[in-house]
Write a protein that holds these residues in place. Structure first.
Motif, mmCIF file in Angstrom:
data_model
loop_
_atom_site.group_PDB
_atom_site.id
_atom_site.type_symbol
_atom_site.label_atom_id
_atom_site.label_comp_id
_atom_site.label_asym_id
_atom_site.label_seq_id
_atom_site.Cartn_x
_atom_site.Cartn_y
_atom_site.Cartn_z
ATOM 1 N N GLY A 16 13.149 -1.763 9.232
ATOM 2 C CA GLY A 16 11.803 -2.295 9.418
ATOM 3 C C GLY A 16 10.916 -2.061 8.213
ATOM 4 N N LEU A 17 11.514 -1.621 7.118
ATOM 5 C CA LEU A 17 10.753 -1.304 5.915
ATOM 6 C C LEU A 17 10.038 -2.536 5.365
ATOM 7 C CD1 LEU A 17 10.065 0.954 3.943
ATOM 8 C CD2 LEU A 17 12.102 0.354 2.654
ATOM 9 N N LYS A 18 10.716 -3.681 5.399
ATOM 10 C CA LYS A 18 10.115 -4.909 4.897
ATOM 11 C C LYS A 18 8.837 -5.226 5.673
ATOM 12 C CE LYS A 18 12.838 -8.235 3.415
ATOM 13 N NZ LYS A 18 13.708 -9.432 3.318
ATOM 14 N N GLY A 19 8.895 -5.115 6.975
ATOM 15 C CA GLY A 19 7.718 -5.371 7.816
ATOM 16 C C GLY A 19 6.599 -4.386 7.541
ATOM 17 N N GLN A 20 6.957 -3.130 7.308
ATOM 18 C CA GLN A 20 5.948 -2.118 6.969
ATOM 19 C C GLN A 20 5.281 -2.452 5.643
ATOM 20 O OE1 GLN A 20 7.890 1.697 7.018
ATOM 21 N NE2 GLN A 20 8.547 1.480 9.137
ATOM 22 N N HIS A 21 6.072 -2.898 4.679
ATOM 23 C CA HIS A 21 5.514 -3.283 3.384
ATOM 24 C C HIS A 21 4.569 -4.469 3.532
ATOM 25 C CE1 HIS A 21 8.876 -1.371 0.706
ATOM 26 N NE2 HIS A 21 8.149 -0.479 1.331
ATOM 27 N N TYR A 22 4.982 -5.475 4.297
ATOM 28 C CA TYR A 22 4.132 -6.643 4.524
ATOM 29 C C TYR A 22 2.787 -6.217 5.102
ATOM 30 C CZ TYR A 22 8.157 -9.881 4.020
ATOM 31 O OH TYR A 22 9.229 -10.609 3.566
ATOM 32 N N ALA A 23 2.831 -5.349 6.096
ATOM 33 C CA ALA A 23 1.593 -4.901 6.743
ATOM 34 C C ALA A 23 0.694 -4.157 5.767
ATOM 35 C CB ALA A 23 1.928 -4.011 7.948
ATOM 36 N N LYS A 24 1.267 -3.276 4.956
ATOM 37 C CA LYS A 24 0.475 -2.532 3.975
ATOM 38 C C LYS A 24 -0.165 -3.473 2.957
ATOM 39 C CE LYS A 24 2.916 1.892 3.896
ATOM 40 N NZ LYS A 24 3.666 2.829 3.040
ATOM 41 N N ILE A 25 0.608 -4.457 2.503
ATOM 42 C CA ILE A 25 0.102 -5.399 1.507
ATOM 43 C C ILE A 25 -1.031 -6.232 2.099
ATOM 44 C CG2 ILE A 25 0.703 -7.470 0.180
ATOM 45 C CD1 ILE A 25 3.513 -6.113 -0.221
ATOM 46 N N LEU A 26 -0.855 -6.726 3.321
ATOM 47 C CA LEU A 26 -1.908 -7.514 3.954
ATOM 48 C C LEU A 26 -3.169 -6.696 4.189
ATOM 49 C CD1 LEU A 26 0.052 -9.752 6.480
ATOM 50 C CD2 LEU A 26 -1.177 -10.467 4.425
ATOM 51 N N ALA A 41 -0.901 -2.551 -5.138
ATOM 52 C CA ALA A 41 -0.083 -1.333 -5.037
ATOM 53 C C ALA A 41 -0.956 -0.081 -5.029
ATOM 54 C CB ALA A 41 0.906 -1.279 -6.197
ATOM 55 N N ALA A 42 -1.963 -0.058 -5.884
ATOM 56 C CA ALA A 42 -2.859 1.102 -5.939
ATOM 57 C C ALA A 42 -3.598 1.281 -4.613
ATOM 58 C CB ALA A 42 -3.859 0.942 -7.082
ATOM 59 N N LYS A 43 -3.957 0.179 -3.975
ATOM 60 C CA LYS A 43 -4.704 0.240 -2.719
ATOM 61 C C LYS A 43 -3.818 0.658 -1.548
ATOM 62 C CE LYS A 43 -8.351 -0.442 -0.195
ATOM 63 N NZ LYS A 43 -9.495 0.450 -0.293
ATOM 64 N N CYS A 44 -2.549 0.209 -1.546
ATOM 65 C CA CYS A 44 -1.709 0.486 -0.378
ATOM 66 C C CYS A 44 -0.712 1.630 -0.582
ATOM 67 C CB CYS A 44 -0.999 -0.773 0.083
ATOM 68 S SG CYS A 44 0.230 -1.434 -1.033
ATOM 69 N N GLY A 45 -0.699 2.231 -1.772
ATOM 70 C CA GLY A 45 0.167 3.386 -1.992
ATOM 71 C C GLY A 45 1.631 3.038 -2.217
ATOM 72 N N MET A 46 1.877 1.818 -2.678
ATOM 73 C CA MET A 46 3.245 1.399 -2.981
ATOM 74 C C MET A 46 3.399 1.251 -4.489
ATOM 75 S SD MET A 46 3.779 -1.507 -0.005
ATOM 76 C CE MET A 46 5.231 -2.179 -0.769
ATOM 77 N N ASP A 47 4.632 1.061 -4.926
ATOM 78 C CA ASP A 47 4.919 0.800 -6.326
ATOM 79 C C ASP A 47 4.659 -0.679 -6.613
ATOM 80 O OD1 ASP A 47 7.379 -0.069 -8.342
ATOM 81 O OD2 ASP A 47 6.434 1.843 -8.840
ATOM 82 N N ALA A 48 4.168 -1.004 -7.798
ATOM 83 C CA ALA A 48 3.860 -2.381 -8.154
ATOM 84 C C ALA A 48 5.092 -3.282 -8.103
ATOM 85 C CB ALA A 48 3.214 -2.443 -9.535
ATOM 86 N N VAL A 49 6.260 -2.734 -8.416
ATOM 87 C CA VAL A 49 7.495 -3.528 -8.356
ATOM 88 C C VAL A 49 7.801 -3.891 -6.904
ATOM 89 C CG1 VAL A 49 9.983 -3.523 -8.803
ATOM 90 C CG2 VAL A 49 8.403 -2.554 -10.485
ATOM 91 N N GLN A 50 7.632 -2.946 -5.992
ATOM 92 C CA GLN A 50 7.849 -3.230 -4.570
ATOM 93 C C GLN A 50 6.897 -4.331 -4.099
ATOM 94 O OE1 GLN A 50 7.057 0.806 -3.214
ATOM 95 N NE2 GLN A 50 9.088 0.841 -2.263
ATOM 96 N N VAL A 51 5.646 -4.209 -4.480
ATOM 97 C CA VAL A 51 4.637 -5.189 -4.077
ATOM 98 C C VAL A 51 4.988 -6.564 -4.638
ATOM 99 C CG1 VAL A 51 2.208 -5.858 -4.281
ATOM 100 C CG2 VAL A 51 2.806 -3.483 -3.774
ATOM 101 N N SER A 52 5.348 -6.631 -5.905
ATOM 102 C CA SER A 52 5.692 -7.916 -6.529
ATOM 103 C C SER A 52 6.834 -8.602 -5.797
ATOM 104 C CB SER A 52 6.102 -7.709 -7.987
ATOM 105 O OG SER A 52 5.017 -7.313 -8.747
ATOM 106 N N ARG A 53 7.847 -7.853 -5.451
ATOM 107 C CA ARG A 53 8.987 -8.431 -4.736
ATOM 108 C C ARG A 53 8.584 -8.967 -3.376
ATOM 109 N NH1 ARG A 53 13.422 -3.961 -6.425
ATOM 110 N NH2 ARG A 53 13.848 -4.831 -8.466
ATOM 111 N N ARG A 54 7.770 -8.231 -2.665
ATOM 112 C CA ARG A 54 7.356 -8.647 -1.324
ATOM 113 C C ARG A 54 6.414 -9.849 -1.373
ATOM 114 N NH1 ARG A 54 11.471 -6.693 0.460
ATOM 115 N NH2 ARG A 54 11.567 -4.532 1.053
#
Length: 92
Positions: A16-26, A41-54
């Motif tokens: 469910g990691l993909k769904g968690q990432h989507y929710a954080k990004i939104l 990425a800075a706002k949601c606490g993720m890496d910029a590469v992860q955000v770009s992919r999603r």
């Protein structure tokens, strides 16, 4: 797709990691309006590469047509969330 990418994709789907990432990004986009992958990425606490992919996978976000800057001063796409307000403008 390389075997390691396929394995990582399978694990992400199962966990469910993909769904968690989507929710954080939104959530981040709702808070900041629009932003580059780095700003999101800075706002949601993720890496910029992860955000770009999603971002490229998400139907609920769009390229605003504006550019921001990366930390190394390179041009970067500004993304925003599709909302009921802008949806008719984007898809009509």
């Amino acid at each position: 797709m390389q075997a390691t990418s396929q394995i990582a994709n399978t694990i992400a789907k199962e966990s469910g990691l993909k769904g968690q990432h989507y929710a954080k990004i939104l959530d981040a986009l709702k808070a900041i309006g629009s932003g580059t992958a780095y700003e999101i990425a800075a706002k949601c606490g993720m890496d910029a590469v992860q955000v770009s992919r999603r971002l490229s996978e998400m139907p609920s976000v769009y390229d605003t047509g504006r550019k921001g800057r990366t930390p190394s001063n390179r041009p970067a796409i500004k993304w925003a969330a599709v909302t009921s307000t802008n949806q008719t403008q984007l898809f009509n």
